[in-house]
Design an enzyme around this catalytic site. Structure first.
Site, PDB file in Angstrom:
ATOM      1  CG  HIS A 266      -1.630   1.421   1.330  1.00 51.09           C
ATOM      2  ND1 HIS A 266      -1.290   2.203   2.335  1.00 51.09           N
ATOM      3  CD2 HIS A 266      -2.657   2.068   0.877  1.00 51.09           C
ATOM      4  CE1 HIS A 266      -1.806   3.271   2.440  1.00 51.09           C
ATOM      5  NE2 HIS A 266      -2.798   3.094   1.346  1.00 51.09           N
ATOM      6  CB  SER A 267       1.057   4.117   0.331  1.00 53.35           C
ATOM      7  OG  SER A 267       1.410   5.683   0.336  1.00 53.35           O
ATOM      8  CG  LEU A 268       7.247   3.816   0.900  1.00 53.75           C
ATOM      9  CD1 LEU A 268       8.137   4.253  -0.101  1.00 53.75           C
ATOM     10  CD2 LEU A 268       7.917   4.126   2.301  1.00 53.75           C
TER      11      LEU A 268
ATOM     12  CB  SER B 115       2.029   0.194  -4.106  1.00 54.81           C
ATOM     13  OG  SER B 115       0.887  -0.157  -3.133  1.00 54.81           O
TER      14      SER B 115
END
Length: 350
Positions: free
Chosen positions: A124-126, A128
């Site tokens: 998720h986010s970073l 990802s």
């Protein structure tokens, strides 16, 4: 069916909480040795097979997946880790900056520790972005990749200015990291607001406890207040330095199945044309580029996991075809041998 969410030492201050749910899933706390210390995390059942390595976002911790993973396919495990300097994982040594290559090295160290013949990644986010970059570096080793509300490294203008600022900030945060004094302290309500507010109030207040669980400690000098335990040097950012041309070219090698979710109320953190330019290449290169634009905030997976769980399950079931018999849990990494259960979709009851 009633099940109970484990309360850490930090959570005792929030009061006893009881949860009800129709589904529960077991996990074990783990610590994995790495060259600079250990990486902590949660290994979600099953334990005897290779899991999906799961990586959280910037300044979060592995608890960000506590509401999503119980909804996902129980035939495959998930190893959700705390990145270095966050959650219960070791910090980097004094004087070191948190460059993105440190995080990639973390992933590489884990894959080598378990001798995984292939790697499944979800972030998720970073997390990802790190999962994407790792897959870009080692495309032949990836059986599938899941990216939640981020994908490729963001390309920004005036990169040299951002880097210079980050390097100067490092000295400030490094002093905090080695100082024996407590960091700034806050009340629980102030903590909730500080965690909820970033990214346009990304985390709903009622779910901030999940992030606080592995992220704060009670003050020893200010009763009733708490401080963040994560390494302050993380605030300098990951210093990822790619150009758009590289991203487009390297995307041609991303042939593994890729699941991409973009939340409707979340920023792209770059010109969105750059995001979709690479996504268009992935749609041609990948054997299955499964893209979904879903209504919700940046922490959609924590706030509303039910919006993506069926999409993820369909993707995992399609591509969970490689052998997972090598690379299950090792007894010497388990911190607590008692199984811990956590809820599916939670409803707090008195």
């Amino acid at each position: 069916m009633l099940c109970f969410r484990k309360l850490t030492n930090f959570n005792k201050s929030f009061g006893s909480v009881r949860w009800t749910s129709s589904v529960k899933r077991e996990f074990k706390e783990v610590e994995i040795k790495v060259p600079w210390g250990h990486v902590a995390g949660k290994w979600w059942e099953p334990y005897d097979t290779r899991p999906i390595l799961t990586i959280h976002g910037w300044q979060d911790n592995c608890n960000t997946f506590d509401r999503l993973i119980p909804t996902l396919d129980k035939t495959v495990g998930f190893l959700a880790i705390d990145l270095p300097g966050q959650g219960y994982s070791s910090r980097l040594p004094p004087g070191m900056i948190y460059h993105y290559s440190n995080f990639i090295l973390t992933v590489r160290s884990i894959t080598k520790s378990f001798h995984w013949p292939a790697v499944s990644l979800m972030g998720h986010s970073l997390g990802s972005i790190l999962s994407y970059v790792y897959s870009m570096l080692y495309p032949s080793e990836i059986d599938f990749l899941i990216c939640l509300d981020a994908m490729k490294p963001m390309i920004t203008s005036n990169k040299h200015i951002h880097m210079a600022k980050a390097l100067d900030q490092f000295f400030k945060y490094n002093d905090y990291a080695i100082d024996s004094k407590e960091p700034p302290c806050y009340s629980i309500e102030e903590m909730r607001e500080l965690i909820s507010k970033p990214n346009d109030n990304s985390i709903l207040p009622e779910y901030t406890t999940y992030i606080m669980d592995r992220n704060i400690a009670p003050s020893k000098v200010q009763p009733g207040k708490y401080y963040f335990t994560r390494d302050p040097r993380i605030k300098t950012g990951g210093l990822i330095s790619f150009c758009q041309e590289e991203m487009v070219k390297l995307a041609e090698n991303m042939k593994m199945p890729i699941f991409v979710m973009k939340a409707s109320e979340s920023s792209y953190y770059e010109k969105k044309e750059k995001y979709y330019q690479v996504l268009d290449v992935l749609k041609k290169a990948s054997i299955d580029c499964d893209f979904h634009y879903v209504e919700g905030r940046h922490h959609l997976h924590l706030n509303n996991p039910e919006k993506i769980s069926s999409l993820l399950n369909d993707f995992i079931q399609r591509h969970n075809v490689q052998d997972r018999s090598i690379g299950g849990i090792k007894e010497d990494i388990i911190r607590d041998f008692r199984p811990i259960f956590i809820e599916h979709t939670c409803k707090e009851v008195s």
